[in-house]
Design a protein around this motif. Structure first.
Motif, PDB file in Angstrom:
ATOM      1  N   ILE A   3       0.850  -1.189   0.000  1.00 59.42           N
ATOM      2  CA  ILE A   3       0.000   0.000   0.000  1.00 59.42           C
ATOM      3  C   ILE A   3       0.884   1.238   0.000  1.00 59.42           C
ATOM      4  O   ILE A   3       1.730   1.410   0.887  1.00 59.42           O
ATOM      5  N   ALA A   4       0.693   2.107  -0.978  1.00 55.21           N
ATOM      6  CA  ALA A   4       1.438   3.365  -1.027  1.00 55.21           C
ATOM      7  C   ALA A   4       0.793   4.367  -0.081  1.00 55.21           C
ATOM      8  O   ALA A   4      -0.430   4.520  -0.060  1.00 55.21           O
ATOM      9  N   ILE A   5       1.619   5.040   0.704  1.00 50.29           N
ATOM     10  CA  ILE A   5       1.159   6.054   1.646  1.00 50.29           C
ATOM     11  C   ILE A   5       1.557   7.419   1.096  1.00 50.29           C
ATOM     12  O   ILE A   5       2.743   7.757   1.014  1.00 50.29           O
ATOM     13  N   LEU A   6       0.550   8.206   0.701  1.00 48.89           N
ATOM     14  CA  LEU A   6       0.784   9.530   0.137  1.00 48.89           C
ATOM     15  C   LEU A   6       0.159  10.587   1.041  1.00 48.89           C
ATOM     16  O   LEU A   6      -0.890  10.354   1.637  1.00 48.89           O
ATOM     17  N   ASN A   7       0.789  11.745   1.118  1.00 43.55           N
ATOM     18  CA  ASN A   7       0.231  12.828   1.931  1.00 43.55           C
ATOM     19  C   ASN A   7       0.948  14.140   1.655  1.00 43.55           C
ATOM     20  O   ASN A   7       2.031  14.174   1.078  1.00 43.55           O
ATOM     21  N   ASP A   8       0.328  15.220   2.088  1.00 47.43           N
ATOM     22  CA  ASP A   8       0.913  16.561   2.056  1.00 47.43           C
ATOM     23  C   ASP A   8       1.461  16.924   0.672  1.00 47.43           C
ATOM     24  O   ASP A   8       2.621  17.281   0.510  1.00 47.43           O
ATOM     25  N   VAL A   9       0.580  16.846  -0.319  1.00 43.70           N
ATOM     26  CA  VAL A   9       0.944  17.229  -1.684  1.00 43.70           C
ATOM     27  C   VAL A   9       0.938  18.751  -1.838  1.00 43.70           C
ATOM     28  O   VAL A   9       1.781  19.330  -2.517  1.00 43.70           O
ATOM     29  N   HIS A  10      -0.027  19.392  -1.237  1.00 41.69           N
ATOM     30  CA  HIS A  10      -0.113  20.854  -1.202  1.00 41.69           C
ATOM     31  C   HIS A  10      -0.022  21.503  -2.586  1.00 41.69           C
ATOM     32  O   HIS A  10       0.721  22.462  -2.787  1.00 41.69           O
ATOM     33  N   GLY A  11      -0.792  20.959  -3.519  1.00 42.64           N
ATOM     34  CA  GLY A  11      -0.900  21.581  -4.830  1.00 42.64           C
ATOM     35  C   GLY A  11       0.333  21.525  -5.702  1.00 42.64           C
ATOM     36  O   GLY A  11       0.415  22.220  -6.715  1.00 42.64           O
ATOM     37  N   ASN A  12       1.309  20.681  -5.351  1.00 47.15           N
ATOM     38  CA  ASN A  12       2.545  20.558  -6.122  1.00 47.15           C
ATOM     39  C   ASN A  12       2.391  19.428  -7.137  1.00 47.15           C
ATOM     40  O   ASN A  12       2.710  18.268  -6.871  1.00 47.15           O
ATOM     41  N   ILE A  13       1.894  19.774  -8.313  1.00 48.37           N
ATOM     42  CA  ILE A  13       1.578  18.764  -9.318  1.00 48.37           C
ATOM     43  C   ILE A  13       2.827  18.076  -9.853  1.00 48.37           C
ATOM     44  O   ILE A  13       2.789  16.882 -10.188  1.00 48.37           O
ATOM     45  N   TYR A  14       3.940  18.772  -9.916  1.00 46.97           N
ATOM     46  CA  TYR A  14       5.158  18.174 -10.470  1.00 46.97           C
ATOM     47  C   TYR A  14       5.705  17.083  -9.547  1.00 46.97           C
ATOM     48  O   TYR A  14       6.143  16.018 -10.010  1.00 46.97           O
ATOM     49  N   ALA A  15       5.677  17.331  -8.243  1.00 45.20           N
ATOM     50  CA  ALA A  15       6.101  16.303  -7.292  1.00 45.20           C
ATOM     51  C   ALA A  15       5.139  15.122  -7.330  1.00 45.20           C
ATOM     52  O   ALA A  15       5.555  13.956  -7.336  1.00 45.20           O
ATOM     53  N   LEU A  16       3.835  15.411  -7.352  1.00 43.34           N
ATOM     54  CA  LEU A  16       2.836  14.337  -7.347  1.00 43.34           C
ATOM     55  C   LEU A  16       2.954  13.462  -8.587  1.00 43.34           C
ATOM     56  O   LEU A  16       2.888  12.229  -8.498  1.00 43.34           O
ATOM     57  N   GLU A  17       3.111  14.060  -9.745  1.00 43.82           N
ATOM     58  CA  GLU A  17       3.198  13.267 -10.973  1.00 43.82           C
ATOM     59  C   GLU A  17       4.396  12.329 -10.962  1.00 43.82           C
ATOM     60  O   GLU A  17       4.306  11.186 -11.436  1.00 43.82           O
ATOM     61  N   LYS A  18       5.521  12.781 -10.426  1.00 44.14           N
ATOM     62  CA  LYS A  18       6.698  11.916 -10.344  1.00 44.14           C
ATOM     63  C   LYS A  18       6.479  10.776  -9.351  1.00 44.14           C
ATOM     64  O   LYS A  18       6.934   9.644  -9.568  1.00 44.14           O
ATOM     65  N   VAL A  19       5.787  11.072  -8.253  1.00 42.85           N
ATOM     66  CA  VAL A  19       5.477  10.020  -7.286  1.00 42.85           C
ATOM     67  C   VAL A  19       4.541   8.993  -7.920  1.00 42.85           C
ATOM     68  O   VAL A  19       4.747   7.778  -7.774  1.00 42.85           O
ATOM     69  N   ILE A  20       3.521   9.451  -8.620  1.00 48.02           N
ATOM     70  CA  ILE A  20       2.596   8.518  -9.272  1.00 48.02           C
ATOM     71  C   ILE A  20       3.330   7.658 -10.305  1.00 48.02           C
ATOM     72  O   ILE A  20       3.075   6.450 -10.426  1.00 48.02           O
ATOM     73  N   ALA A  21       4.257   8.263 -11.036  1.00 40.57           N
ATOM     74  CA  ALA A  21       5.050   7.482 -11.994  1.00 40.57           C
ATOM     75  C   ALA A  21       5.877   6.426 -11.270  1.00 40.57           C
ATOM     76  O   ALA A  21       6.020   5.289 -11.749  1.00 40.57           O
ATOM     77  N   ASP A  22       6.415   6.774 -10.112  1.00 44.91           N
ATOM     78  CA  ASP A  22       7.205   5.813  -9.342  1.00 44.91           C
ATOM     79  C   ASP A  22       6.339   4.667  -8.826  1.00 44.91           C
ATOM     80  O   ASP A  22       6.804   3.525  -8.737  1.00 44.91           O
ATOM     81  N   LEU A  23       5.074   4.978  -8.496  1.00 47.15           N
ATOM     82  CA  LEU A  23       4.162   3.929  -8.035  1.00 47.15           C
ATOM     83  C   LEU A  23       4.050   2.808  -9.060  1.00 47.15           C
ATOM     84  O   LEU A  23       3.903   1.636  -8.688  1.00 47.15           O
ATOM     85  N   GLN A  24       4.121   3.165 -10.331  1.00 46.21           N
ATOM     86  CA  GLN A  24       3.954   2.173 -11.395  1.00 46.21           C
ATOM     87  C   GLN A  24       5.098   1.165 -11.409  1.00 46.21           C
ATOM     88  O   GLN A  24       4.970   0.077 -12.001  1.00 46.21           O
TER      89      GLN A  24
END
Length: 241
Positions: A3-24
């Protein structure tokens, strides 16, 4: 199960997109989101949408998710509170009403069972999204956490990775995706791995992303939180006052 634990993105789409890519690349079965998707960033709606597209099995309300709920009743009494009001208005204008209503309905904590393992998920603590569950103040929560009767509490909010015990309960914080307060400017998330008859494993992940592009857009768009956010992105620390 992973289970991936994600939190405190705070509107930072560039960080989130890289994390989502890493999830794959990590054989993830599910996602748990521990709050603060949107406030204090350029892309609140986009981050909210991408997080919900992951269909999280856990969805927790963070302290800044609640900021727009009482916007009409917030009357600033000093300069810092005036900046906070402007930040709330920024998020309010950038998000649609359906998304804001969704955030308002979220719980502040959830307890889930995984086989013979009970885990509590929260933003600040199981009792408030404003609490800071840290090793330094763990005695404050000693009695109540013990009564939770779980193997681990997975929390967020402080933007600082942590791992410690309160009596027999393990407390885990993987840090933050959007910006950190531990001096490491990468995006932080974690993976909880649960196998039959074994203790859960907690695996931290730190992901590089294009901070310079995000900083450039912040400077260009000049939001009310510009100076504070740029400082945190550049230093991995909160801006001193």
């Amino acid at each position: 199960m992973r289970i991936a634990i994600l939190n405190d993105v705070h509107g930072n789409i560039y960080a989130l997109e890289k994390v989502i890519a890493d999830l794959q690349t990590q054989s993830i079965d599910s996602v748990a989101f521990l709050g603060d998707s949107s406030f204090f960033g350029l892309y609140p709606q986009e981050c909210f949408d991408q997080i919900q597209a992951l269909n999280p099995i856990i969805n927790i309300k963070g302290n800044t998710d609640a900021n727009v709920e009482d916007l009409d009743q917030f009357h600033p009494t000093n300069d810092l509170e005036q900046i906070l009001l402007e930040m709330c208005v920024y998020m309010d204008r950038k998000m649609n009403s359906k998304s804001k209503d969704f955030l308002s309905q979220l719980k502040i904590s959830e307890k889930e069972n995984f086989g013979d393992t009970d885990i509590s998920f929260c933003h600040g603590s199981p009792y408030s999204y404003k609490d800071q569950l840290t090793e330094e103040n763990k005695d404050k929560f000693k009695e109540r956490i013990s009564e939770e009767n779980v193997k681990a509490v997975i929390c967020a909010h402080t933007h600082q990775p942590a791992k410690f015990k309160i009596n027999q309960t393990l407390v885990i914080n993987f840090g933050a995706i959007g910006y950190s307060f531990n001096g490491d400017t990468r995006a932080h998330y974690g993976i909880m791995e649960i196998s039959n008859n074994k203790k859960p494993r907690f695996i931290p992940r730190q992901i590089e992303y294009n901070i310079e592009k995000y900083k450039s857009e912040i400077k260009e768009q000049n939001p009310p939180f510009k100076e504070m956010l740029l400082y945190s992105l550049e230093n991995g620390r909160p801006k001193p006052y």
